[in-house]
Design a protein around this motif. Structure first.
Motif, PDB file in Angstrom:
ATOM      1  N   ARG A 120     -32.013  24.137 -31.589  1.00  0.00           N
ATOM      2  CA  ARG A 120     -32.907  25.003 -30.864  1.00  0.00           C
ATOM      3  C   ARG A 120     -33.907  24.444 -29.989  1.00  0.00           C
ATOM      4  O   ARG A 120     -34.509  24.893 -29.086  1.00  0.00           O
ATOM      5  CB  ARG A 120     -33.416  26.275 -31.743  1.00  0.00           C
ATOM      6  CG  ARG A 120     -34.323  25.621 -32.868  1.00  0.00           C
ATOM      7  CD  ARG A 120     -34.472  26.772 -33.982  1.00  0.00           C
ATOM      8  NE  ARG A 120     -35.339  26.395 -34.916  1.00  0.00           N
ATOM      9  CZ  ARG A 120     -35.930  27.427 -35.777  1.00  0.00           C
ATOM     10  NH1 ARG A 120     -35.458  28.643 -35.604  1.00  0.00           N
ATOM     11  NH2 ARG A 120     -36.726  26.908 -36.585  1.00  0.00           N
TER      12      ARG A 120
ATOM     13  N   GLU B  46     -38.646  20.085 -34.099  1.00  0.00           N
ATOM     14  CA  GLU B  46     -38.419  19.000 -34.537  1.00  0.00           C
ATOM     15  C   GLU B  46     -38.992  18.490 -36.044  1.00  0.00           C
ATOM     16  O   GLU B  46     -39.022  17.681 -36.516  1.00  0.00           O
ATOM     17  CB  GLU B  46     -38.809  17.889 -33.728  1.00  0.00           C
ATOM     18  CG  GLU B  46     -37.849  17.475 -32.726  1.00  0.00           C
ATOM     19  CD  GLU B  46     -38.276  16.800 -31.504  1.00  0.00           C
ATOM     20  OE1 GLU B  46     -39.418  16.163 -31.519  1.00  0.00           O
ATOM     21  OE2 GLU B  46     -37.579  16.727 -30.599  1.00  0.00           O
ATOM     22  N   GLY B  47     -39.636  19.593 -36.554  1.00  0.00           N
ATOM     23  CA  GLY B  47     -39.944  19.480 -37.764  1.00  0.00           C
ATOM     24  C   GLY B  47     -41.452  19.711 -38.489  1.00  0.00           C
ATOM     25  O   GLY B  47     -42.177  19.134 -39.406  1.00  0.00           O
ATOM     26  N   VAL B  48     -42.120  20.646 -37.841  1.00  0.00           N
ATOM     27  CA  VAL B  48     -43.374  21.368 -38.204  1.00  0.00           C
ATOM     28  C   VAL B  48     -42.937  22.465 -39.246  1.00  0.00           C
ATOM     29  O   VAL B  48     -42.710  23.348 -38.722  1.00  0.00           O
ATOM     30  CB  VAL B  48     -44.589  21.678 -37.281  1.00  0.00           C
ATOM     31  CG1 VAL B  48     -45.661  22.187 -37.919  1.00  0.00           C
ATOM     32  CG2 VAL B  48     -44.531  20.333 -36.331  1.00  0.00           C
ATOM     33  N   TRP B  49     -43.171  22.023 -40.348  1.00  0.00           N
ATOM     34  CA  TRP B  49     -42.774  23.296 -41.240  1.00  0.00           C
ATOM     35  C   TRP B  49     -43.944  23.660 -42.046  1.00  0.00           C
ATOM     36  O   TRP B  49     -44.454  22.749 -42.746  1.00  0.00           O
ATOM     37  CB  TRP B  49     -41.442  22.949 -42.210  1.00  0.00           C
ATOM     38  CG  TRP B  49     -40.444  22.507 -41.448  1.00  0.00           C
ATOM     39  CD1 TRP B  49     -39.942  21.014 -41.320  1.00  0.00           C
ATOM     40  CD2 TRP B  49     -39.488  23.157 -40.712  1.00  0.00           C
ATOM     41  NE1 TRP B  49     -38.771  21.233 -40.435  1.00  0.00           N
ATOM     42  CE2 TRP B  49     -38.683  22.216 -39.905  1.00  0.00           C
ATOM     43  CE3 TRP B  49     -39.479  24.534 -39.881  1.00  0.00           C
ATOM     44  CZ2 TRP B  49     -37.663  22.638 -39.094  1.00  0.00           C
ATOM     45  CZ3 TRP B  49     -38.393  24.706 -39.130  1.00  0.00           C
ATOM     46  CH2 TRP B  49     -37.627  23.893 -38.667  1.00  0.00           C
TER      47      TRP B  49
ATOM     48  N   PRO C 120     -28.985  27.245 -34.388  1.00  0.00           N
ATOM     49  CA  PRO C 120     -30.296  26.774 -34.922  1.00  0.00           C
ATOM     50  C   PRO C 120     -30.558  25.410 -34.880  1.00  0.00           C
ATOM     51  O   PRO C 120     -31.737  24.878 -34.646  1.00  0.00           O
ATOM     52  CB  PRO C 120     -30.460  27.404 -36.021  1.00  0.00           C
ATOM     53  CG  PRO C 120     -29.346  28.459 -36.167  1.00  0.00           C
ATOM     54  CD  PRO C 120     -28.093  28.043 -35.187  1.00  0.00           C
ATOM     55  N   ALA C 121     -29.740  24.737 -34.854  1.00  0.00           N
ATOM     56  CA  ALA C 121     -30.065  23.157 -35.383  1.00  0.00           C
ATOM     57  C   ALA C 121     -30.226  22.567 -33.813  1.00  0.00           C
ATOM     58  O   ALA C 121     -30.689  21.447 -33.494  1.00  0.00           O
ATOM     59  CB  ALA C 121     -28.610  22.489 -35.663  1.00  0.00           C
TER      60      ALA C 121
END
Lengths: 265, 514
Positions: free
Chosen positions: A183, A262-265, A180-181
């Motif tokens: 992906r 990359e970091g849209v959460w 997952p890291a």
């Protein structure tokens, strides 16, 4: 603020185009293999894209001609990605043992040009199988390399150590924590593998190793309709455009996937 | 609706002497539009050092990111203007250019931002121009300034200790002599002596102004001004004469009783054997250079041992050796009287459960992919086979016990602050129900109140038999310990060392205070 972003719609468009290509034969207005008009008829209301050398409906042939090509490309890309990611994870997690072996073997395969490999295989195997095997042999080592390299940057992360230290099984650590890291990378690589597989399948088909006439096939249509380019250019463009579109959409989708991971959460 | 934030100027500066002026800067989360940073005003005068303080999760790091226009993609700037020498800096390319030309930035957990394969010298000198020789000289100069020894220059960044990496990142930012220095928790992994060195270096950087986010009272005390981001109701008025230590917000969550998550004591092996015994352990760097020799430690049920020592002296390596993360050259470990394999991979599940670590770099401790709730619940599933619903409940209880609100369980680590992540990592370690808890700088990213919540929790868990070994520079952590050990060149010694004591706070000088 409500500007539509290309990156946001690309996955949807890609899905629609691929679905249309795979199911298109059921939408074809005419039998793609039977002549319906004068050879090289120019586009008209009856035949929006005109007719080809044998007077067959180009629209129907385009609708029916994507399924085989994309099916082969998708299979080849999936196989290359799966094998490449698995090898890459193992090589990245155990850099000493598996890493060396994977790198050595991968370099050996990468020394052979993919197209030559595909052509040699095409002589011995059916066209589709040749594409799949060639895509795996030429693509999986590349995927394995980037995945292994990326592993090296995260394998010292606290969360991976923590997983080992709470007694997770090795395979679980790889699949549940490490994969997952990575992906975003895997998503981007999936796009690349699909594009190269598509190119490989197209090339082999154009060279005559893939589907045989009178099968409708985008790549085959390119070589069939080239002689009539002056009489009915639409017959040449009609299969070329969806081919290019598929490749572009793969690239755009992969980019969107990468960005979101990359970091849209 | 722009709410003025509390800011107390020490001396009224005129506007032309303030190169950086921020008005009404606010940040929201993209997903649910929640306000992360309410509208904030900030002025930074030439040569001024301004400290930003506030409770964990108050939006301190977001303020820096918003100012630099480098917000992570889950957050967006909601409003406000950043002015540089009177000119507003639009978002996007202009901000990027300004950032490159004028700013030096060191983020939280700098070790994760430094390429682990690059040498220290290359990293520090990367953005320098000029001849090779001049670049090397400048690198040397900056490293000296921050107390980084010369032999470090050729070492790869992945081999540095937390404190060294923090200084390398700072050296990298200082090397180009930026006009504005923005530092996010620049001293979280450093001892007091090194900290004063940092302060001097920051103070000395020519003509520049500095904005630093910190929980460190020492750093706050040397700042010219303090900006408190805590909600206004809880901000206490400070007199300029008083030592400006923040009185942070009390944590919003009352700790539920934690008895139920008590450490599971190991089946007693030999009657009086300590829980964990370290005998003659030699700890080395990954490249084989010895760091600590002949380490003897006995951790009894319910004990708390603190290890202090200068940056890079091998404290973290010792924890890693006990944990089985790093090969051990000599010595052995006994858990409950039974020998413990040196490599974690050779330990059985029960042995792995018994020893848990809360690591030094909050950002790297949690997999960015998983939501907090499941991440904390995972050890319960793996080690204790707790059912799904029971697990989720327990995870919430653990999060509550470290002072985090339940809604955090649904978020993912990249959206959380360093202090929140640090406490989540602790909750996850506790979920394993360890017998020995190893803590590496457990409060480095926490404000006073959150730190107190965490330390109180740990104290209560000790009553149930949990043994704690903590590596720290924080006097408040050391003060809780029964036993304080110092790293004296390559040895662990009891009590204080001969050299300058790496702690300024009186409370820790008496090592066996409890």
């Amino acid at each position: 603020m409500t500007r539509i972003r290309w990156s946001a719609v690309a996955p949807g468009v890609a899905l629609a185009v691929f679905t249309l290509a795979l199911l298109g034969r059921y939408l074809a207005p005419n039998d793609p293999e039977q002549p319906v008009a004068v050879p090289w008829s120019v586009p008209s209301t009856q035949l929006p894209f005109g007719a080809d050398a044998l007077g067959r409906d180009v629209l129907s042939r385009v609708l029916a001609g994507g399924a085989n090509l994309l099916g082969v490309a998708l299979t080849a890309a999936a196989a290359a990605l799966l094998i490449g990611v698995a090898l890459g994870l193992v090589a990245g997690w155990w850099p000493r043992w598996a890493g060396h072996a994977v790198r050595w073997f991968g370099d050996l395969l990468l020394a052979v040009p993919a197209l030559v490999l595909a052509l040699v295989l095409a002589v011995a195997l059916p066209g589709a199988a040749a594409v799949v095997v060639a895509a795996v042999l030429s693509g999986a080592p590349l995927t394995a390399r980037v995945v292994a390299a990326q592993c090296a940057t995260v394998r010292d992360s606290g969360y991976l150590h923590a997983a080992v230290e709470r007694g997770e099984h090795g395979a679980v650590v790889l699949v549940r924590e490490l994969l997952p890291a990575l992906r975003g990378l895997v998503a981007a690589d999936a796009g690349l593998r699909l594009i190269t597989a598509l190119q490989l399948a197209t090339t082999l088909a154009v060279l005559g190793f893939g589907p045989q006439p009178p099968d409708p096939d985008w790549a085959l249509m390119l070589s069939e309709n080239l002689p009539g380019a002056a009489l009915n250019p639409t017959a040449l463009l009609a299969p070329a455009v969806p081919l290019a579109l598929c490749a572009l959409l793969c690239a755009a989708t992969a980019r969107t996937a990468t960005r979101e991971r990359e970091g849209v959460w | 609706m722009v709410r003025q934030r509390v800011e107390r100027p020490i001396e009224s500066a005129t506007s032309d002497s303030e190169p950086l002026v921020v008005t009404g800067l606010s940040v929201r989360r993209v997903g649910d539009g929640q306000l992360v940073l309410p509208a904030t005003d900030l002025r930074l005068g030439a040569g001024e050092v301004v400290a930003v303080v506030g409770a964990s999760g108050a939006g301190k790091s977001s303020l820096l990111h918003a100012l630099l226009d480098s917000l992570p993609s889950g957050l967006r700037r909601d409003g406000g203007v950043v002015r540089w020498r009177g000119l507003p800096i639009p978002e996007g390319r202009a901000a990027r250019r300004w950032r490159r030309a004028h700013c030096g930035y060191v983020g939280q957990d700098p070790i994760l931002a430094l390429n682990p394969l690059w040498s220290v010298a290359r990293l520090v000198g990367e953005q320098l121009s000029g001849s090779r020789r001049n670049r090397a000289l400048r690198v040397r100069e900056v490293c000296d300034l921050l107390g980084l020894p010369a032999e470090l220059a050729s070492r790869r960044c992945g081999e540095l200790s937390g404190g060294q990496a923090q200084r390398v990142a700072l050296a990298r930012a200082l090397a180009t002599e930026p006009d504005v220095l923005l530092l996010d928790e620049p001293t979280s992994a450093l001892d007091a002596e090194t900290r004063s060195m940092i302060v001097e270096a920051v103070r000395a950087h020519p003509g520049g102004c500095t904005l630093l986010v910190t929980h460190d009272p020492f750093l706050v005390s040397v700042a010219d001004r303090v900006v408190d981001l805590s909600p206004p109701a809880t901000v206490t008025r400070r007199s300029p004469a008083a030592r400006r230590v923040t009185v942070p917000t009390p944590s919003t969550v009352t700790s539920p009783p934690v008895r139920s998550l008590a450490a599971v004591p190991l089946a007693p092996g030999h009657g009086t054997a300590p829980l964990l015994a370290v005998q003659g352990l030699q700890v080395a760097r990954p490249d084989g250079t010895p760091l600590l020799e002949d380490v003897h430690l006995n951790l009894a049920h319910g004990s708390w041992t603190a290890i202090l020592g200068p940056s890079g002296s091998g404290k973290t390596s010792l924890l890693y050796a006990i944990l089985g993360r790093r090969p051990v050259l000599h010595g052995r470990l006994l858990l409950g009287g039974h020998p413990l394999p040196a490599d974690v991979r050779q330990r059985d599940r029960e042995q792995r459960r018994a020893i848990q670590l809360v690591g030094q770099h909050p950002a790297g401790e949690l997999n960015p992919v998983y939501r907090v709730g499941p991440a904390v619940a995972r050890p319960l599933a793996v080690l204790h086979g707790v059912g799904r619903r029971e697990r989720a409940r327990e995870a919430l209880r653990l999060l509550g016990s470290v002072g985090l609100a339940a809604e955090i369980a649904h978020r993912r680590p990249p959206a959380l602050s360093g202090g929140q992540r640090q406490r989540i990592a602790l909750a996850r370690a506790l979920a394993a129900r360890p017998s020995v808890l190893l803590l590496d700088e457990p409060t480095s990213a926490l404000d006073r109140a959150s730190a107190a919540t965490v330390l109180d929790l740990l104290d209560r868990l000790r009553d149930d038999g949990l043994a704690i070994l903590s590596v720290t520079h924080d006097p408040t952590v050391a003060a809780r310990a029964d036993r304080v050990l110092h790293v004296h060149p390559r040895r662990l010694v009891e009590g204080r060392t001969d050299g300058p004591l790496p702690l300024t706070d009186n409370q820790t000088e008496e090592s066996g205070a409890r």
